[in-house]
Design a protein around this motif. Sequence first.
Motif, PDB file in Angstrom:
ATOM      1  N   GLU A 186       1.008  -1.331  -0.101  1.00 18.20           N
ATOM      2  CA  GLU A 186       0.086   0.014   0.039  1.00 18.20           C
ATOM      3  C   GLU A 186       0.824   1.256   0.146  1.00 18.20           C
ATOM      4  O   GLU A 186       1.986   1.358   0.442  1.00 18.20           O
ATOM      5  CB  GLU A 186      -0.835   0.103   1.201  1.00 18.20           C
ATOM      6  CG  GLU A 186      -1.662  -1.338   1.139  1.00 18.20           C
ATOM      7  CD  GLU A 186      -2.707  -1.138   2.436  1.00 18.20           C
ATOM      8  OE1 GLU A 186      -2.496  -0.290   3.574  1.00 18.20           O
ATOM      9  OE2 GLU A 186      -3.425  -2.213   2.545  1.00 18.20           O
ATOM     10  N   VAL A 187       0.289   2.331  -0.565  1.00 20.22           N
ATOM     11  CA  VAL A 187       1.095   3.516  -0.590  1.00 20.22           C
ATOM     12  C   VAL A 187       1.526   3.993   0.864  1.00 20.22           C
ATOM     13  O   VAL A 187       0.733   4.121   1.943  1.00 20.22           O
ATOM     14  CB  VAL A 187       0.154   4.760  -1.159  1.00 20.22           C
ATOM     15  CG1 VAL A 187       1.049   6.033  -1.100  1.00 20.22           C
ATOM     16  CG2 VAL A 187      -0.149   4.421  -2.492  1.00 20.22           C
ATOM     17  N   GLY A 188       2.763   4.247   1.244  1.00 16.94           N
ATOM     18  CA  GLY A 188       3.140   4.635   2.441  1.00 16.94           C
ATOM     19  C   GLY A 188       3.671   3.382   3.272  1.00 16.94           C
ATOM     20  O   GLY A 188       4.240   3.623   4.554  1.00 16.94           O
ATOM     21  N   THR A 189       3.436   2.184   3.026  1.00 13.55           N
ATOM     22  CA  THR A 189       3.801   1.008   3.941  1.00 13.55           C
ATOM     23  C   THR A 189       5.217   0.987   4.232  1.00 13.55           C
ATOM     24  O   THR A 189       5.987   1.198   3.197  1.00 13.55           O
ATOM     25  CB  THR A 189       3.420  -0.145   3.011  1.00 13.55           C
ATOM     26  OG1 THR A 189       1.955  -0.502   2.904  1.00 13.55           O
ATOM     27  CG2 THR A 189       3.509  -1.524   4.004  1.00 13.55           C
ATOM     28  N   GLY A 190       5.446   0.917   5.597  1.00 15.97           N
ATOM     29  CA  GLY A 190       6.978   0.846   5.739  1.00 15.97           C
ATOM     30  C   GLY A 190       7.616   2.048   6.107  1.00 15.97           C
ATOM     31  O   GLY A 190       9.021   2.041   6.415  1.00 15.97           O
ATOM     32  N   PHE A 191       6.913   3.352   5.643  1.00 18.28           N
ATOM     33  CA  PHE A 191       7.575   4.529   5.780  1.00 18.28           C
ATOM     34  C   PHE A 191       6.943   5.244   7.099  1.00 18.28           C
ATOM     35  O   PHE A 191       6.001   4.806   7.573  1.00 18.28           O
ATOM     36  CB  PHE A 191       7.348   5.542   4.749  1.00 18.28           C
ATOM     37  CG  PHE A 191       8.242   5.246   3.389  1.00 18.28           C
ATOM     38  CD1 PHE A 191       9.084   4.359   3.675  1.00 18.28           C
ATOM     39  CD2 PHE A 191       7.738   6.019   2.244  1.00 18.28           C
ATOM     40  CE1 PHE A 191       9.939   3.957   2.420  1.00 18.28           C
ATOM     41  CE2 PHE A 191       8.582   5.582   1.195  1.00 18.28           C
ATOM     42  CZ  PHE A 191       9.463   4.708   1.141  1.00 18.28           C
ATOM     43  N   HIS A 192       7.862   6.127   7.909  1.00 21.04           N
ATOM     44  CA  HIS A 192       7.288   6.733   9.050  1.00 21.04           C
ATOM     45  C   HIS A 192       7.156   8.313   8.633  1.00 21.04           C
ATOM     46  O   HIS A 192       8.198   9.011   8.029  1.00 21.04           O
ATOM     47  CB  HIS A 192       8.411   6.990  10.124  1.00 21.04           C
ATOM     48  CG  HIS A 192       7.897   7.162  11.532  1.00 21.04           C
ATOM     49  ND1 HIS A 192       7.632   8.523  11.718  1.00 21.04           N
ATOM     50  CD2 HIS A 192       7.446   6.621  12.670  1.00 21.04           C
ATOM     51  CE1 HIS A 192       6.965   8.703  13.020  1.00 21.04           C
ATOM     52  NE2 HIS A 192       7.192   7.472  13.509  1.00 21.04           N
ATOM     53  N   GLY A 193       5.974   8.717   8.689  1.00 20.62           N
ATOM     54  CA  GLY A 193       5.655  10.152   8.105  1.00 20.62           C
ATOM     55  C   GLY A 193       6.269  11.301   8.623  1.00 20.62           C
ATOM     56  O   GLY A 193       6.625  12.250   7.950  1.00 20.62           O
ATOM     57  N   GLU A 194       6.889  11.191  10.017  1.00 15.69           N
ATOM     58  CA  GLU A 194       7.566  12.094  10.544  1.00 15.69           C
ATOM     59  C   GLU A 194       8.931  12.244  10.018  1.00 15.69           C
ATOM     60  O   GLU A 194       9.741  13.241  10.182  1.00 15.69           O
ATOM     61  CB  GLU A 194       7.531  12.266  12.155  1.00 15.69           C
ATOM     62  CG  GLU A 194       6.323  12.191  12.555  1.00 15.69           C
ATOM     63  CD  GLU A 194       5.555  13.387  12.478  1.00 15.69           C
ATOM     64  OE1 GLU A 194       6.299  14.599  12.177  1.00 15.69           O
ATOM     65  OE2 GLU A 194       4.254  13.712  12.268  1.00 15.69           O
ATOM     66  N   LEU A 195       9.470  11.217   9.454  1.00 12.85           N
ATOM     67  CA  LEU A 195      10.905  10.929   9.020  1.00 12.85           C
ATOM     68  C   LEU A 195      10.958  11.564   7.451  1.00 12.85           C
ATOM     69  O   LEU A 195       9.981  11.400   6.878  1.00 12.85           O
ATOM     70  CB  LEU A 195      11.331   9.551   8.986  1.00 12.85           C
ATOM     71  CG  LEU A 195      11.721   9.027  10.275  1.00 12.85           C
ATOM     72  CD1 LEU A 195      12.218   7.558  10.289  1.00 12.85           C
ATOM     73  CD2 LEU A 195      12.334   9.616  11.354  1.00 12.85           C
ATOM     74  N   THR A 196      12.058  11.913   7.112  1.00 18.29           N
ATOM     75  CA  THR A 196      12.321  12.512   5.884  1.00 18.29           C
ATOM     76  C   THR A 196      12.468  11.283   4.796  1.00 18.29           C
ATOM     77  O   THR A 196      12.675  10.332   5.251  1.00 18.29           O
ATOM     78  CB  THR A 196      13.692  13.386   5.697  1.00 18.29           C
ATOM     79  OG1 THR A 196      14.614  12.905   6.087  1.00 18.29           O
ATOM     80  CG2 THR A 196      13.547  14.550   6.770  1.00 18.29           C
TER      81      THR A 196
END
Length: 417
Positions: free
Chosen positions: A109-119
Amino acid sequence: MNRDPVSISIHGLGKRYRIGSYVGTGNTLRGWLSELFSRQPSPQSTAEKEPKYLWALRDLTFDIPVGAVVGIIGRNGVGKSTLLKILSRITDPTEGSAELYGKTSSLLEVGTGFHGELTGRENIYLSGAICGMTRAEVDRHFDKIVAFSELERFLDTPVKRYSSGMYVRLGFAVAAHLDPDILLVDEVLAVGDLSFQRRCLNRMSDVAQAGRTVLFVSHQMAAIRRLCNRTIWLEAGKVRDFGPTGEVVARYETESLGAAESGAPDSHKASAYRARFLSWALAGASVESAHTISALEGVEFQLALDVREPIRAGYGGFEIFDWEGKLIWSGASHDQGRGDLPLSSGKYTLSYRLPLLPLKPGAYRLHASFYDREGSRLLDDWWAMPELVLAMPPSSQAQDEWQGVLNLPCEFSIRKD
């Protein structure tokens, strides 16, 4: 007996979800009393409290060898994404097992595995660490990841401010450039623009040619045909078919496109007509392959026509369109030197034979019409059902931007003069 080394081994895999939002009140006296009295009024209310379940996947068993590129197809809701989530260890199976042998990267899914607050930069290193890579190993691939994603300007921006397309660009770049042994990709690529989709397909092809395993979920049959050598067709949470891509996709398209009622559109349901097309089929084909072409050879289209009233000067037209509505070929009965067709009442077969139909694999629409030249009357105008499916292996350039409408094998040679 020697077996090919296995990359993914699935045995009796099943995933069950609970339907509804009923939540227990907990292990308290108040909760126990509440649940006790809520079950007392009637058997009907008790039944309403009983949980309901849905098996998203059930009894899946198959092995995928190392280096295989496997497509996963099926209608919406048949369990394709659930399967990849289990393989990605995002969710656990209810029953059975799924064993993966090697480092796995996934883009679901879009954004899976990413942390939103990190660059974006920080998320690249985070994803590498999750995959078990050292910082030095991520450094070695960093420039390639950034170049592929085309997000150099936004690397130091928190990804929570990224658009869905930017998420996908970075997510796929990370997943595909960290040397995975197994790459899992869901339909999420559809979010990207056409140019990016092509580059993603090319990159997955490079991963596969390097001997890695790829599982690719998509509704784009052209992409499945181009990339995958084998395909799994899921239906109602079970494996409906698993085999060579050309054969499986052809059967899937034939059934999916032929799901509508075979025969004429609504206008054909009227009882009063002078002439009407009833059905079509390929000459000499079996019932199962009556609407599918699987070899590069001559083809004959046979259209059944019912004539109820005599026609003194009839003629028929026949066209082939691609799925985008582009006219591929057209012909008419009077183009073949037959002139007008005087027809009495009865059933007829109109045949159009082509020495070759070298179109690239996929689904095509057929259109037939029949006229009475006297009075220039259109007697029937028919979009044939089911659609035509071409299931031959592709012979043209592998890159999408260089694929034309023709599917012709080519013999190349070179000599020094």
